[in-house]
Enzyme design. Structure first.
Site, PDB file in Angstrom:
ATOM      1  N   ALA A 110     -11.618   3.169   4.392  1.00  0.00           N
ATOM      2  CA  ALA A 110     -10.709   2.239   3.714  1.00  0.00           C
ATOM      3  C   ALA A 110      -9.828   2.966   2.689  1.00  0.00           C
ATOM      4  O   ALA A 110      -9.981   4.168   2.454  1.00  0.00           O
ATOM      5  CB  ALA A 110     -11.506   1.131   3.046  1.00  0.00           C
ATOM      6  N   HIS A 111      -8.948   2.214   2.063  1.00  0.00           N
ATOM      7  CA  HIS A 111      -7.999   2.803   1.124  1.00  0.00           C
ATOM      8  C   HIS A 111      -8.693   3.418  -0.089  1.00  0.00           C
ATOM      9  O   HIS A 111      -9.643   2.871  -0.614  1.00  0.00           O
ATOM     10  CB  HIS A 111      -6.918   1.824   0.685  1.00  0.00           C
ATOM     11  CG  HIS A 111      -7.352   0.494   0.189  1.00  0.00           C
ATOM     12  ND1 HIS A 111      -6.448  -0.475  -0.143  1.00  0.00           N
ATOM     13  CD2 HIS A 111      -8.562  -0.047  -0.009  1.00  0.00           C
ATOM     14  CE1 HIS A 111      -7.095  -1.548  -0.523  1.00  0.00           C
ATOM     15  NE2 HIS A 111      -8.369  -1.315  -0.466  1.00  0.00           N
ATOM     16  N   ASN A 112      -8.189   4.570  -0.482  1.00  0.00           N
ATOM     17  CA  ASN A 112      -8.641   5.273  -1.685  1.00  0.00           C
ATOM     18  C   ASN A 112     -10.066   5.813  -1.589  1.00  0.00           C
ATOM     19  O   ASN A 112     -10.640   6.263  -2.591  1.00  0.00           O
ATOM     20  CB  ASN A 112      -8.501   4.382  -2.933  1.00  0.00           C
ATOM     21  CG  ASN A 112      -7.038   4.149  -3.286  1.00  0.00           C
ATOM     22  OD1 ASN A 112      -6.432   3.164  -2.871  1.00  0.00           O
ATOM     23  ND2 ASN A 112      -6.456   5.081  -4.003  1.00  0.00           N
ATOM     24  N   GLN A 158       0.877  -1.170   0.000  1.00  0.00           N
ATOM     25  CA  GLN A 158       0.000   0.000   0.000  1.00  0.00           C
ATOM     26  C   GLN A 158       0.915   1.221   0.000  1.00  0.00           C
ATOM     27  O   GLN A 158       1.410   1.636   1.041  1.00  0.00           O
ATOM     28  CB  GLN A 158      -0.916  -0.034   1.217  1.00  0.00           C
ATOM     29  CG  GLN A 158      -1.764  -1.311   1.278  1.00  0.00           C
ATOM     30  CD  GLN A 158      -2.846  -1.371   0.210  1.00  0.00           C
ATOM     31  OE1 GLN A 158      -3.708  -0.487   0.124  1.00  0.00           O
ATOM     32  NE2 GLN A 158      -2.797  -2.396  -0.638  1.00  0.00           N
TER      33      GLN A 158
END
Lengths: 350, 350, 350
Positions: C239-241, C198
């Site tokens: 969460a991511h993005n 990540q």
């Protein structure tokens, strides 16, 4: 860092169309990419960005229409997997941390492996064992007799309580707690809860990753166990005496109640709740927010609250959306029957 | 440690069948027990392990069929409660922590009781008071004017914010936050949120236990209150100005919104959501994942989203599972009515 | 502190009825107020406390019946907003923290603004930048190259991971984690999950507030973004993005899955679950515990699991509660049709 795209093509078993001598510097999403970047295109949804992307090199599927001449293509069967392979090989972060920081406390009765990194204000209590190359970042605490294998990465503000045993290549993100007491109380005659001492521990096997702010409780007796290769997302609750199989993924904010067993190769969505003392078999998928109140021995996809097999849940959901029509039809039928009755009665009288 | 089973029998008011002179060393679950262990059998579900358990001594009910001769029985009315009593008496962990660690900071303007344990890197800010025998583990932080009573156990990486007042015999697990700001904002004319300062505090009464990674917000004004004997599991959210009664248990990942009152002797399942500004009476049980949007004055068991009385919820769930049949029947009725109509009309014409 | 009520009246554009020379010392809820306190009355629900409140001064609406003579009134259009304005002006806590504590670690290669407060055992790693007047409380950790703007308030035991960039006037409560790895894994041919590094970061814009024990994951590539003025409650998962717009409020224990975009001026209830890769438009309200599985482009209120427009959801819920009646009616209709058939058949035969 500069990476030759010939090396990339050979890593991903791909074929270059365009300038074979290019080098890339960075990775980027197709919509964000700049000159010098490698990107990839996989989902049809993202094709709209192809005409305008500024990436120098793009990983695409064999059937992709290579309509632009000002970009270099690497054609490969699975561009997404290829991109991840490049990421892993060239861009895995290093997380430098060397030696034992003078502000850390390492009890003299510990066994510390080679090449270990222990950050600032870390506490390594009596009886702990750390394998080789393991890093523990700032302000994390290991209570008595905790064991960590080789190549682990423990981020900051993590608490690992007494007697917990962790394997190799384990990653634990910040703020996570391993081995807090299970939720065990016994009401006395007056309904006043007496604490049941939680005298077990937590065992985490190799290659497990836990997100941030996760809670894994120690067993009442015996062990709470998370098996090899399982990945657990942020803010998940794992109660006492839970056993989770191998290669299972559990998304954020899911809760697993006490003594429940989850199989291997399961996929559990976010915010799922699973009651205690049941068994979920291998290869079970649980849709997000599902409520699981019974054992699920059979592989498959389950969904809902209470959870049902996915097809059943979808059928019932369609029926629920259709309820206003059913109600209307029942009314119509009532009217028609009333009319029929009158018609018949009129005939009888006539 | 060796414990005479005669002492155990006398503690649990039980009768020994077998070798009265035995001593046990450890406790274990029936399926894990080894020679020298004490175990118990209570639930029929676990009887399958009886024939093979290696325990030396087993707590059983009076009507249990004592078919094995190579194991010693202690017969007692409630083997589970008896086992917990043995656990509490002989196996309650000690959590050694003595004196004030030199790396801890204790502000000179504090009042520290006798026999207190303060771990490494702990911060005790100005105006704090700690009762006797209270232990605060490593890397925890008490902000200004926090008060803790006697015999408290605060684990690692806990934050207790300014002005919060905690009673005696309180246990707080790792990573928990007491007294963070309530979620209070007021939109201005442009929809930009202005913060409402949260100037209240949190009051936690005697014998409360909080799990790991719990969030208890301070009141906007006045106090968020958790009353005597209440037990709260991991990752629970208690919003500003919530009041929770005595001897209530709240399972993991439940959220209680602002200004809501929960009664005494309630049992709240995991992942329950309770809206703000309502009242839940005493002796209310809320099933896991329920959504509570209205006050519940009456004792009983409630379940669902939105929550209903348990029987009603179960009945509706059965109807929902039956929806495909209802839809089918409606279709059949339509056909039959159509046929009847035709039949009548034919007759009329004839 | 004593505050002249004439100053208060002028701040809130109110008119005093009673003793214009009074001063107040504290603020209190109407039911808790003591002599010397200012309180307010706004919701009819709280009027029952008016006759007995001991407050010296009360903010009320113009149409309020000022029946008591022993209390001073400040009459203003919106007593609640007026009260908040007084709270903000006179009672905003100060959170004193001056200079860099000697137990903190500040890497020599950092840029530290004026008038910064850095608490005990805080870690500021290489390459970090802190703006003016920013305060970081005890035992918090900033990893490499973190940037914080001016006037930020970071409470205790917070972790901000490498490369994350935060703006001005940001408040982060205790135990929160910014920039832990997104949940990204790719199964190999044997179903063993390989970690996808990540390598993105988190960007948090001005005036954002995050509660306690929140998890905000770094992007797989690019950035997870929380835009200006957005407020996020305790135990929320981002969460991511994920990209969250401006002036949006998100209540406790909600989870937003990877790559989802939330608009501006949205209001998201507690325990809402939102799947990945969808878009929620501006001005969308999501009821507590809703499950959002599809994009919602249109403003409005949505509710349920799976979520529907609020009116639809309420209508369906009413139908569900009515299911026992529908089932009963279907039975009745069956009986009536059976009777009709017999009646007709009798006639035919006769």
């Amino acid at each position: 860092m500069k990476i030759k795209i010939q090396d990339i093509a050979s890593l991903v078993n791909g074929k270059i169309f365009g300038d074979v001598n290019l080098e890339i510097k960075k990775l980027a999403k197709i919509e964000d990419a700049k000159p010098g970047d490698l990107t990839f295109l996989y989902l049809p949804h993202y094709e709209k960005f192809f005409s305008s992307t500024k990436a120098s090199v793009i990983l695409v599927k064999p059937d992709f229409n290579r309509s632009r001449n000002d970009i270099t293509y690497i054609v490969t069967e699975a561009p997404e997997k290829a991109f991840f392979a490049v990421t892993r090989k060239y861009f895995t972060p290093n997380f430098p941390l060397e030696g034992i920081d003078p502000t850390a406390f390492v009890h003299p009765k510990t066994v510390i492996g080679k090449n270990v990194g222990i950050g600032k204000n870390v506490i390594i209590s009596v009886g702990c064992k750390l394998g080789d190359n393991t890093k523990i970042f700032h302000n994390s605490v290991l209570f008595d007799n905790v064991e960590l294998g080789d190549d682990c990465l423990i981020f900051s503000n993590v608490s690992i309580r007494e007697e917990c045993k962790l394997g190799n290549r384990i990653i634990i993100h910040d703020g996570t707690v391993i081995g807090s007491d299970g939720f065990g109380f016994n009401p006395d005659a007056n309904g006043v809860y007496q604490k049941i001492p939680q005298i077990g521990n937590v065992i985490i096997e190799d290659d497990v990753e836990l997100g941030s702010n996760v809670s894994v409780d120690r067993a009442a007796m015996g062990s709470t166990i998370i098996k090899r290769g399982t990945k657990i997302d942020n803010l998940v609750q794992v109660a006492h005496n839970v056993i989770i199989g191998e290669d299972t993924v559990i998304s954020s904010q899911t809760g697993i109640s006490g003594s429940t067993k989850i199989g291997s190769k399961c996929m559990v969505g976010g915010q799922v709740g699973i009651v205690g003392h049941i068994e979920i078999g291998d290869n079970v998928m649980l849709g997000a927010q599902s409520g699981i109140s019974k054992s699920i021995p059979k592989p498959g996809l389950y969904f809902g609250y209470p959870a049902k097999e996915f097809k059943t849940a979808m059928k019932l959901e369609a029926h629920i959306r259709n309820l206003p029509n059913y109600a209307e039809k029942i009314k119509q039928l009532e009217t028609e029957i009333k009319n029929l009755k009158e018609q018949i009665n009129r005939k009888e009288i006539s």
